[in-house]
Design a protein around this motif. Sequence first.
Motif, PDB file in Angstrom:
ATOM      1  N   TRP A  32      83.017  40.623  53.796  1.00 40.95           N
ATOM      2  CA  TRP A  32      83.491  41.614  52.830  1.00 40.95           C
ATOM      3  C   TRP A  32      84.997  41.722  52.939  1.00 40.95           C
ATOM      4  O   TRP A  32      85.616  41.266  53.912  1.00 40.95           O
ATOM      5  N   VAL A  33      85.591  42.342  51.945  1.00 37.96           N
ATOM      6  CA  VAL A  33      87.036  42.571  51.929  1.00 37.96           C
ATOM      7  C   VAL A  33      87.283  44.048  51.686  1.00 37.96           C
ATOM      8  O   VAL A  33      86.836  44.611  50.687  1.00 37.96           O
ATOM      9  N   PHE A  34      87.974  44.684  52.625  1.00 39.35           N
ATOM     10  CA  PHE A  34      88.326  46.100  52.515  1.00 39.35           C
ATOM     11  C   PHE A  34      89.824  46.224  52.738  1.00 39.35           C
ATOM     12  O   PHE A  34      90.332  45.820  53.781  1.00 39.35           O
ATOM     13  N   GLU A  35      90.518  46.787  51.761  1.00 36.17           N
ATOM     14  CA  GLU A  35      91.959  46.865  51.889  1.00 36.17           C
ATOM     15  C   GLU A  35      92.484  48.160  51.282  1.00 36.17           C
ATOM     16  O   GLU A  35      92.125  48.524  50.163  1.00 36.17           O
ATOM     17  N   LEU A  36      93.290  48.863  52.063  1.00 34.87           N
ATOM     18  CA  LEU A  36      93.979  50.064  51.594  1.00 34.87           C
ATOM     19  C   LEU A  36      95.452  49.749  51.413  1.00 34.87           C
ATOM     20  O   LEU A  36      96.066  49.124  52.273  1.00 34.87           O
ATOM     21  N   VAL A  37      96.010  50.182  50.301  1.00 34.86           N
ATOM     22  CA  VAL A  37      97.428  49.945  50.039  1.00 34.86           C
ATOM     23  C   VAL A  37      98.227  51.083  50.666  1.00 34.86           C
ATOM     24  O   VAL A  37      98.021  52.255  50.319  1.00 34.86           O
ATOM     25  N   PRO A  38      99.116  50.801  51.614  1.00 38.55           N
ATOM     26  CA  PRO A  38      99.914  51.864  52.237  1.00 38.55           C
ATOM     27  C   PRO A  38     100.745  52.617  51.211  1.00 38.55           C
ATOM     28  O   PRO A  38     101.263  52.026  50.254  1.00 38.55           O
ATOM     29  N   LEU A  39     100.852  53.923  51.394  1.00 39.99           N
ATOM     30  CA  LEU A  39     101.629  54.746  50.473  1.00 39.99           C
ATOM     31  C   LEU A  39     103.122  54.483  50.608  1.00 39.99           C
ATOM     32  O   LEU A  39     103.871  54.600  49.641  1.00 39.99           O
ATOM     33  N   PHE A  40     103.580  54.144  51.816  1.00 39.51           N
ATOM     34  CA  PHE A  40     104.961  53.714  52.039  1.00 39.51           C
ATOM     35  C   PHE A  40     104.972  52.849  53.284  1.00 39.51           C
ATOM     36  O   PHE A  40     104.034  52.876  54.084  1.00 39.51           O
ATOM     37  N   ASN A  41     106.015  52.015  53.438  1.00 38.32           N
ATOM     38  CA  ASN A  41     106.016  51.040  54.523  1.00 38.32           C
ATOM     39  C   ASN A  41     106.678  51.611  55.776  1.00 38.32           C
ATOM     40  O   ASN A  41     107.260  52.690  55.779  1.00 38.32           O
TER      41      ASN A  41
END
Length: 411
Positions: A123-132
């Motif tokens: 499976w692929v689970f990915e959260l996009v960070p709100l800021f780096n």
Amino acid sequence: MNIIEHLAKVKLPIMLLVVMLIPFLTDSWMSYDIKAFFFSLSLTIKSLLVFVLPFIVFSFVVTCLARMGKHALLFTLMLIIMVFASNITAIFTGYTIGSVMVPLISMPVTLDAPDGSGLATLWVFELVPLFNNMNALIVGFIAGMLVNLLDIQPLRELFYSASDVSSWFLKHTFIPILPFFILGFAFKLHADGILSQAISAYGPILLLVILSQLIYLFIYFFVAAKCSFRVLLNYVGNVFPAGLTGLSTISSAASMPVLIDSTGQNIGNPIVARIIVPATINIHTIGSAIGLTILALVTLNTFDMPMPDLQDFAIFGFYYALAKFSVAAVPGGVILVVGPILQSLMGFSDEMLGLITAVYMIFDPFGTAVNVSGNGAFAILFSRLCQCLGLLNDDDDGNEDDKQEPESSVA
């Protein structure tokens, strides 16, 4: 009882070493789907960490600065500048040693998956960070300085609470599942035919890292002793118990009481030792600066990637030195924060990051001992600089009962 406690604290590097061997021990009977499950789990854990890491970085940076003192802005600025300069000098020392020695003693691995396909994910689970993390570092520095300047106590307490939450998350959530994080990448590297070659490639590096750290530490104390071998031996003898505590506990924070006492002996001023040591115990880490830099170059060479030139490395070194102000007070805290920088600036893949994380954690006891000892040498030099600038009074070692001990900067 002390022996049992020490064994309990060093079990993490031993456990990670065992984790690296599991793919070899289970290769004949563990199914492909189980291996793919652990690899997918590792990527999921990584995605969660990348998402929350900017918040952790911000909370540690702002708390570190806020705890350095609301009435000592010049002292705080000098401390930040000197810690940054010391860390980045150690980082470039590691780069110089590594760029010369690594190609001589480390060979690239051969990518040859035994089944021809390697290991895929379920499976692929990915959260996009709100800021780096870079933005978190910058905002954390600004917020920390503003808290000191404006002396907003409720905001200060809020940042302290955020730091406590971040520390709790790392100690009680991420560190316990770290073996599973490493295991998935170990299965992936083994399936790609890399793991056994990588382990053998890192073998001679341990000696290189330890020798580099010890020689650098000797030079540091030699300078602090004003080139006197007699004074150097006295300094090292005083700080040795603190370094040994760091080696056995893999914790700079655990060694802090011993280091404060030994530093007070070395500089002849226990009050100043109580100011400098707690403020630098987690952010001034020359051992990891040298060790992680060499390991990063070894990892690039192991995966047959080009060594960075001085200009490219300078950018990484700058951000690495800044990131040290946000290091968590947990085993391997440096690699947790620097990992995203390795990926964004050095081109590390997920597999490379998993491998260097495991290897760094195994090397970490030696690096921690050098970190602790190096803080003792730094305190000697920094106290002299402060006295020359009039930031510290010569009579600070008077009546200790009339002084209030500063709050520790350990998160």
